[in-house]
Motif scaffolding. Structure first.
Motif, PDB file in Angstrom:
ATOM      1  N   GLY A  84       0.794  -1.226   0.000  1.00  0.00           N
ATOM      2  CA  GLY A  84       0.000   0.000   0.000  1.00  0.00           C
ATOM      3  C   GLY A  84       0.824   1.274   0.000  1.00  0.00           C
ATOM      4  N   THR A  85       1.965   1.208   0.657  1.00  0.00           N
ATOM      5  CA  THR A  85       2.862   2.365   0.730  1.00  0.00           C
ATOM      6  C   THR A  85       4.293   1.864   0.489  1.00  0.00           C
ATOM      7  OG1 THR A  85       3.152   2.016   3.085  1.00  0.00           O
ATOM      8  CG2 THR A  85       1.440   3.584   2.436  1.00  0.00           C
ATOM      9  N   LEU A 123      -3.615  -1.920   4.290  1.00  0.00           N
ATOM     10  CA  LEU A 123      -4.459  -0.740   4.547  1.00  0.00           C
ATOM     11  C   LEU A 123      -5.871  -1.157   4.935  1.00  0.00           C
ATOM     12  CD1 LEU A 123      -3.208   1.436   1.540  1.00  0.00           C
ATOM     13  CD2 LEU A 123      -2.595   1.712   3.950  1.00  0.00           C
ATOM     14  N   THR A 134      -5.380   5.682   4.792  1.00  0.00           N
ATOM     15  CA  THR A 134      -5.624   5.112   3.459  1.00  0.00           C
ATOM     16  C   THR A 134      -5.727   6.227   2.421  1.00  0.00           C
ATOM     17  OG1 THR A 134      -6.735   3.189   4.396  1.00  0.00           O
ATOM     18  CG2 THR A 134      -7.193   3.652   2.077  1.00  0.00           C
ATOM     19  N   ASP A 136      -4.241   9.189   2.561  1.00  0.00           N
ATOM     20  CA  ASP A 136      -2.873   9.686   2.313  1.00  0.00           C
ATOM     21  C   ASP A 136      -2.125   8.732   1.381  1.00  0.00           C
ATOM     22  OD1 ASP A 136      -3.367  11.772   4.063  1.00  0.00           O
ATOM     23  OD2 ASP A 136      -2.508  10.720   5.785  1.00  0.00           O
ATOM     24  N   ALA A 137      -2.243   7.439   1.661  1.00  0.00           N
ATOM     25  CA  ALA A 137      -1.530   6.446   0.840  1.00  0.00           C
ATOM     26  C   ALA A 137      -2.060   6.452  -0.594  1.00  0.00           C
ATOM     27  CB  ALA A 137      -1.679   5.054   1.457  1.00  0.00           C
ATOM     28  N   ARG A 140      -0.587   9.322  -2.591  1.00  0.00           N
ATOM     29  CA  ARG A 140       0.804   9.048  -3.002  1.00  0.00           C
ATOM     30  C   ARG A 140       0.846   8.056  -4.163  1.00  0.00           C
ATOM     31  NH1 ARG A 140       1.742   9.169   2.593  1.00  0.00           N
ATOM     32  NH2 ARG A 140       1.846   6.909   2.728  1.00  0.00           N
ATOM     33  N   TYR A 141       0.033   7.037  -4.071  1.00  0.00           N
ATOM     34  CA  TYR A 141      -0.049   6.028  -5.144  1.00  0.00           C
ATOM     35  C   TYR A 141      -0.515   6.671  -6.461  1.00  0.00           C
ATOM     36  CZ  TYR A 141      -3.043   2.518  -7.606  1.00  0.00           C
ATOM     37  OH  TYR A 141      -3.720   1.758  -8.532  1.00  0.00           O
TER      38      TYR A 141
END
Ligand code: BGP
Length: 468
Positions: A84-85, A123, A134, A136-137, A140-141
């Protein structure tokens, strides 16, 4: 019968990563919210699905041969970021570059979703969309994908925010299988919308090239019979299924009228929604920045008032007449005489697509350009043997009536520019498994051989009428 499609019309087939790719453990892919859940259920496996991870060249070739000019795919978040990150997984990134290159080489434009029901397990375990980590992640994704996959020009953030929230927290047929957990459902709707808005704002702030939007499945809700009590029940369900998310997406606020209905529904279920300071500013900023809107349409609901406790039965087997739905303080689903249903009890009602297209264009002009990004018929197609055409006249009739409704809405002034059939090829259905087939192309799940359905011939014939 539809005779001709408009010039420049987008004529595509839809897929979702987890439903077609298989290869769930290949090349460093991380688990999603589904892997352990499906294994525990023991009903069916997401491997090898339609083995699209390996067979995409064959499916893209078929798409080209049968007159499609576009495909919907989703990127599996956990192929790019297995937990996820963290650091991107090069093998996953390379796969999507190969896939997009193959689409483009064949004249098939990819329309790409970042999230189609497949939150990475790490997540999901930490609360999925209910946990703001989730969001925030996800941002970024998304940022990584925009920077990396510059060959993609058509993006969607999230597919069907309501289906995910509803299936996870109301109907209980998606993990974590809560029933009528109204607080979680409405919070997930809001949080997903916030995630979408943050990604749209980022896409525009950073000046990425291309178009961005999201996909909602819209379910028109009709009172039946049309009494004042039933009309109020329909308005409540509509607020929960459609209006709350449409308001947030395209008005950038939940209007007072919408919130009056939502609050009535929340109060009846001792539920609450938390909107944190700043959330609505983010949502507002995104509302006018969507470039287009993906509308999925399958069926309407016919609703009557209901005063008892919530209960539901889900038809996940295709045994007609095994579902019902009663929502405390909202209403109950009823059958409208004269409206046919599928084996999974889905109403067949093309007028609903027309009504919804008209409503979105009228009430939500910031939706700008609309594409029907999913529509199709789940059906138990009968295999005829290797190389034998599969007769799916029932599906042709369904698709034809829906495309006619779309063209009728266009004629009435709605800016709808494309249609993606669900689905390109047969794939597995999240809560139903492998006997609920939607594809233009039949997949023999024992051998992975593709067979042509009659609907593919129909699709090709109409595709030929698209002028440039
Ligand atoms: C939509 C989803 C798809 C797909 C389709 C058919 O909600 O975006 O992923 O599965 O519905 O639904 P089902 O598979 O439940 O018949």
């Amino acid at each position: 019968r539809v005779k001709k499609l408009p010039a420049g019309f987008v004529w595509g087939g839809a897929t979702a990563a987890y439903q077609v790719e298989g290869a769930t453990q290949a090349d460093g892919k991380g688990k999603t919210m589904w892997d352990d859940y499906l294994a525990q259920q023991g009903r069916f496996s997401p491997d090898p699905a339609s083995d699209f991870y390996h067979l995409y060249p064959e499916d893209i070739e078929l798409a080209k041969l049968y007159g499609l000019n576009a495909i919907r795919v989703s990127i599996a978040w956990s192929r790019i970021f297995p937990s996820g990150t963290g650091e991107p997984n090069a093998a996953g990134v390379a796969y999507y570059h190969r896939l997009f290159a193959d689409c483009l080489a064949n004249g098939i434009t990819p329309y790409v979703s970042l999230h189609h029901f497949d939150t990475p397990k790490t997540l999901f375990d930490a609360g999925d969309w209910l946990n703001r980590a989730t969001i925030d992640a996800f941002v970024r994704y998304a940022d990584f994908c925009f920077g990396e996959f510059t060959e993609v020009k058509n993006w969607f953030t999230i597919n069907e925010l309501i289906s995910l929230a509803f299936s996870q927290y109301i109907q209980g047929n998606f993990p974590p299988s809560h029933h009528f957990d109204v607080t979680s459902a409405i919070q997930a709707e809001h949080n997903e919308l916030l995630a979408h808005a943050r990604v749209v704002n980022l896409f525009k702030d950073k000046g990425y090239a291309g178009r961005i939007g999201l996909i909602h499945v819209l379910e028109p809700v009709y009172a039946y019979p049309e009494t004042p009590e039933n009309q109020h029940a329909a308005a409540l369900e509509d607020a929960f299924m459609n209006r709350f998310l449409l308001d947030g997406t395209f008005k950038g606020e939940y209007t007072d009228d919408t919130m009056a209905l939502i609050n009535e529904l929340l109060d009846a279920n001792d539920a609450h929604l938390t909107i944190e300071p700043g959330d609505m500013d983010i949502i507002k900023a995104a509302a006018t920045q969507n470039d287009y809107f993906g509308m999925n349409y399958y069926q309407p609901a016919f609703v009557a008032a209901y005063s008892g406790e919530s209960t539901n039965r889900f038809n996940g087997t295709g045994e007609k007449g095994t579902s019902d739905f009663k929502f405390k303080g909202v209403g109950q689903h009823v059958k409208k005489p004269g409206v046919d249903q599928t084996d999974w009890d889905w109403n067949i009602y093309p007028e609903g697509m027309y009504d919804m297209l008209k409503r979105v264009a009228r009430e939500y002009p910031e939706s700008k350009t609309i594409y029907i990004t999913e529509n199709g018929l789940g059906y138990k197609d009968e295999y005829q043997g290797v190389g034998q055409l599969i007769n799916d006249d029932k599906r042709i009739d369904f698709l034809d009536r829906h495309v006619a409704a779309l063209l009728q809405a266009r004629a009435a002034g709605v800016n709808v520019q494309g249609y993606f059939v669900w689905s390109l090829q047969d794939q597995f259905s999240w809560a139903n498994g492998y006997n609920k087939r939607y594809g233009l192309f039949y997949v023999n799940f024992d051998t992975q051989a593709r067979e042509i359905k009659k609907s593919a011939l129909w699709f090709r014939e109409l595709g030929r009428t698209i002028g440039s």
